[in-house]
Design an enzyme around this catalytic site. Structure first.
Site, PDB file in Angstrom:
ATOM      1  N   HIS A   1     -12.748   2.912  -0.431  1.00  0.00           N
ATOM      2  CA  HIS A   1     -12.771   1.885   0.628  1.00  0.00           C
ATOM      3  C   HIS A   1     -13.441   0.599   0.124  1.00  0.00           C
ATOM      4  O   HIS A   1     -13.958  -0.187   0.924  1.00  0.00           O
ATOM      5  CB  HIS A   1     -13.558   2.338   1.877  1.00  0.00           C
ATOM      6  CG  HIS A   1     -12.940   3.461   2.648  1.00  0.00           C
ATOM      7  ND1 HIS A   1     -13.698   4.411   3.298  1.00  0.00           N
ATOM      8  CD2 HIS A   1     -11.653   3.766   2.909  1.00  0.00           C
ATOM      9  CE1 HIS A   1     -12.907   5.269   3.909  1.00  0.00           C
ATOM     10  NE2 HIS A   1     -11.653   4.898   3.685  1.00  0.00           N
TER      11      HIS A   1
ATOM     12  N   ASN B   1       0.877  -1.167   0.000  1.00  0.00           N
ATOM     13  CA  ASN B   1       0.000   0.000   0.000  1.00  0.00           C
ATOM     14  C   ASN B   1       0.916   1.218   0.000  1.00  0.00           C
ATOM     15  O   ASN B   1       1.447   1.610   1.046  1.00  0.00           O
ATOM     16  CB  ASN B   1      -0.890  -0.043   1.254  1.00  0.00           C
ATOM     17  CG  ASN B   1      -1.867   1.111   1.318  1.00  0.00           C
ATOM     18  OD1 ASN B   1      -1.817   2.023   0.490  1.00  0.00           O
ATOM     19  ND2 ASN B   1      -2.738   1.076   2.309  1.00  0.00           N
TER      20      ASN B   1
ATOM     21  N   ARG C   1     -11.981  15.430   7.238  1.00  0.00           N
ATOM     22  CA  ARG C   1     -12.731  15.836   6.037  1.00  0.00           C
ATOM     23  C   ARG C   1     -14.175  16.169   6.395  1.00  0.00           C
ATOM     24  O   ARG C   1     -14.777  15.491   7.227  1.00  0.00           O
ATOM     25  CB  ARG C   1     -12.733  14.716   4.991  1.00  0.00           C
ATOM     26  CG  ARG C   1     -11.378  14.423   4.424  1.00  0.00           C
ATOM     27  CD  ARG C   1     -11.406  13.244   3.464  1.00  0.00           C
ATOM     28  NE  ARG C   1     -10.252  12.387   3.719  1.00  0.00           N
ATOM     29  CZ  ARG C   1     -10.202  11.096   3.458  1.00  0.00           C
ATOM     30  NH1 ARG C   1     -11.238  10.481   2.928  1.00  0.00           N
ATOM     31  NH2 ARG C   1      -9.119  10.405   3.732  1.00  0.00           N
TER      32      ARG C   1
END
Ligand code: AMP
Length: 414
Positions: A187, A15, A248
């Site tokens: 996601h 990742n 966010r």
């Protein structure tokens, strides 16, 4: 698999961020997790590698400059070699990469070819923070093991099944299409894994159940999954839309941005930073860690109380919305850092929804565990579950399945 079986069964999951690489090495014959770790602050003097062997042995930390992603992967390989797990091993079957944006073309894990790389590049304008780092990670891994299949597992893939009426914004169609503006969702690897594991927890096949998945981490998103297929999700063109998150804003009136530009004199970049980095829980109360927010609430801090209430209000609205989208709901599943650990969030999110068949049992909700579990009382019509997510396992599983199936470069998604 036995030790005499020549089939390589290890998968390295990468990742890659702009200055970090997270990795896990798994043996899919189990599956067994062999090692995990993280390289951070790549390109700085203060780079750090934290490596955890998972079959015995202590965590190891090394400090000192790591110039680039190539050097980082080399350092990871050296750490793995100390445990007899070096990346030059013939046991390694493939490398699976988390790729954030796959647009509409990639609806499944895909063996990476130059054509696939070109498409990931083409998506950089809609994922400027993520796709370039993912590309660097792939190039680095290709240089290390050019002989191995490299597989891209896209965060957006699970959501490509969304119907047009859920995926399109109500804006001018020509403008939207010219700039590929639509709701993609993110996601996805987690939503796919958790919705499937929720069905398993209920003793059912994923095709038999409708699930609302609430992935509540520092980033947060909800999805409506009908019979194993995603029909709506809360993130959109970018991971900014939807729920209130750590930093966010989630949903706001888009006119807020015009107002900030025209009245507050802020630039586009400043507004981007405001909404992505300085909003959500951190903007509301100065903290984005739910543990700290709960601690402050208990001490009577009213800013923390308001931040929590706004977070829960939005969450509840999405549960209601996705209930309506699905018509019939079998389970609501909480996952990720907040969803798995914050019992008060789970309790507050379903409070007052008894008429919808939703309730949480106080004792079951208070249990701390790493296992998937039900937290609803027996009488409740809808199961409420805590299902720990495992994106690395999901990436490794999808990668291994693809390379074992021999479904090659022309793969299902391209
Ligand atoms: P993730 O992005 O899934 O790693 O989630 C990270 C977030 O999970 C942190 O920012 C915290 O807000 C939250 N978190 C982690 N552990 C706990 C806990 N024990 N209680 C409440 N929130 C937690």
């Amino acid at each position: 698999m036995t030790s005499t079986d020549p089939t390589p069964s290890r998968v390295l999951v990468l990742n890659s961020g702009s200055s970090s690489v997270k990795y896990q090495l798994l043996d899919m014959a189990g599956p067994t997790r062999l090692a995990a770790g993280l390289v951070e602050r790549i390109g700085e003097e203060t780079s750090r590698l934290v490596h955890t062997p998972l079959t015995g042995g202590d965590k190891r930390e090394t400090h000192g400059p790591i110039a680039d992603h190539g050097a980082a992967l080399k350092a990871v390989s050296e750490e793995l070699a100390k445990d007899g797990l070096g990346l030059d091993s013939p046991e390694l079957a493939a490398i699976g990469h988390r790729v954030v944006h796959g647009g509409l073309k990639f609806s499944a894990p895909t063996v990476i070819t130059e054509e696939v790389m070109a498409e990931i590049e083409r998506l950089v304008p809609v994922a400027p923070l993520h796709n370039p780092a993912n590309i660097t990670g792939i190039r680095t891994a290709q240089a290390l093991r050019p002989d191995l299949p490299q597989v891209a597992v896209f965060d957006t893939a699970f959501h490509t099944t969304m119907p047009e009426h859920a995926a399109r914004y109500a804006i001018d169609v020509e403008t939207a299409d010219a700039h590929r503006i639509r709701r993609y969702g993110f996601h996805g690897t987690s939503h796919a894994y958790v919705s499937r594991e929720t069905a398993r927890l209920l003793g059912k096949d994923p095709s038999e159940v409708n699930v609302i998945v609430l992935h509540l981490g520092n980033g947060a998103s909800a999805s409506a999954v009908r019979g194993g297929v995603c029909v709506d999700t809360s993130m959109g063109l970018t991971p900014l839309e939807g729920l209130v998150m750590g930093t966010r804003s989630g949903d706001i009136d888009p006119a807020v941005t015009f107002h900030l530009e025209r009245v507050a004199g802020m630039s586009t970049d400043e507004i981007d930073v405001l909404l992505n980095k300085k909003s959500g829980l951190v903007g509301l109360c100065g903290d984005n860690d739910m543990r700290e927010i709960r601690r402050r609430m208990e001490a009577g801090d009213q800013r923390a109380v308001l931040a929590f209430d706004i977070y829960i209000h939005r969450l509840k609205k999405y549960i209601g919305a996705y209930y309506a989208v699905l018509g019939k709901v079998d389970a609501v599943a909480f996952t990720a850092g907040v969803g798995e650990n914050a019992a008060p969030v789970r309790e507050a999110a379903v409070l007052g929804l008894e008429e919808l068949g939703l309730a949480v049992d106080g004792e079951l909700n208070a249990v701390r565990s790493d296992a998937p579990r039900l937290i609803s009382p027996e009488y409740a019509r809808v199961a409420v579950a805590v299902v720990p997510t495992d994106e690395e396992l999901e990436i490794a599983t999808q990668t291994y399945a693809l390379v074992r199936s021999g479904d090659g470069a022309e793969g299902r998604g391209v």
